[in-house]
Design an enzyme around this catalytic site. Sequence first.
Site, mmCIF file in Angstrom:
data_model
loop_
_atom_site.group_PDB
_atom_site.id
_atom_site.type_symbol
_atom_site.label_atom_id
_atom_site.label_comp_id
_atom_site.label_asym_id
_atom_site.label_seq_id
_atom_site.Cartn_x
_atom_site.Cartn_y
_atom_site.Cartn_z
ATOM 1 N N GLU A 178 4.462 -0.731 1.647
ATOM 2 C CA GLU A 178 4.628 -0.942 0.205
ATOM 3 C C GLU A 178 4.515 -2.408 -0.211
ATOM 4 O OE1 GLU A 178 8.299 0.691 -1.265
ATOM 5 O OE2 GLU A 178 7.930 2.689 -0.428
ATOM 6 N N GLU B 273 0.821 -1.210 0.000
ATOM 7 C CA GLU B 273 0.000 0.000 0.000
ATOM 8 C C GLU B 273 0.857 1.263 0.000
ATOM 9 O OE1 GLU B 273 0.785 1.575 2.959
ATOM 10 O OE2 GLU B 273 1.781 -0.292 3.510
#
Length: 350
Positions: A318, A175
Amino acid sequence: MSKSLHSIVSAIKPLDLEAIEAASHHLDQLTKPPGSLGKLEDVAKQLAGMSGKTIPEIGKKAVIVMAADHGVCEEGVSAFPAEVTQQMVLNFCSGGAAVNVLARHTGADVICVDIGVNADIEHELLYSRKVRKGTNNMAKGPAMSEDEALQAIYVGIELVDELYAKGYTLFATGEMGIGNTTASSALLTVLADEEVVATVGRGTGIDDQRLLHKQAVIERAIALNAPDKTNPIDVLAKMGGLEIAGLTGVILGAAIHRCPVVIDGFISSAAALVASRIAPHSVSYMIASHQSQERGHERLLKAVGLSPMLQMDMRLGEGTGALLAFPIIEAAIKIMKEMATFASAGISQS
């Protein structure tokens, strides 16, 4: 729960217990003391239960990075400005972020999705699935509507459908969204009935004064919105983020296709918590990669029912931690496929 979401939940089945038993028997025949490979054996059996095969196989690998902005950034809860979200999306698409490096290292593809960035972004490698341009400020009202939260969940499910059709069978959650530790902490606080002092961390690296402010913002948002902790969609809509909702869909979609989904850090685990409350069987398809430094992550994993593989003191997100677990998962399968049995090696078992 909507009728369509109910059908999705119904499509998620428990693990295949016969396949788990067969995998366990096979592991016990290998040239080692029973259970001596610890979590590798646990993973091998879990993968067997997912696939229904004693020795499962892995196809193509993907880390799905959902990106969205958060209206609560207006409250000054992050050390970075909201514009960083869109800038990092372009970095992902250009291959320059940490997640890109680790994806190349582990042979995975980065699937970057704009599900709610507060800007118009164009890149040939970007999956544009925007539900809306960022959420509202949860400190002033619901972050989004229930329909928008459901729409974002369906984005995640449909993306997994699309990737599965292309041969992807191992997924990781990632994310990007400035302010998303605030949303994740709020989700944990409500769904696990915790106190903010235990759930709210420093995120991008805020100081003590801003940490107290962040806690106060979340307490105010919860008091204002009065989310129903027995209704995960209501909590997600009022306190969550579009990328968290999208990852919830990714997790549910992987479970529908009986594929492993590796959960990354704090934000991804918040999506896992929501998914677990929507569809309890989905937890069986989750693999927790690591426990991050973010305060509350240990509580979050326990609330889902997950035990992390790694302790790396990471807090980037991430999908970076999840990618580090890919080789471990592949190692578990190679043990099953390539290791000799006592009989084939001519070694006495007792």
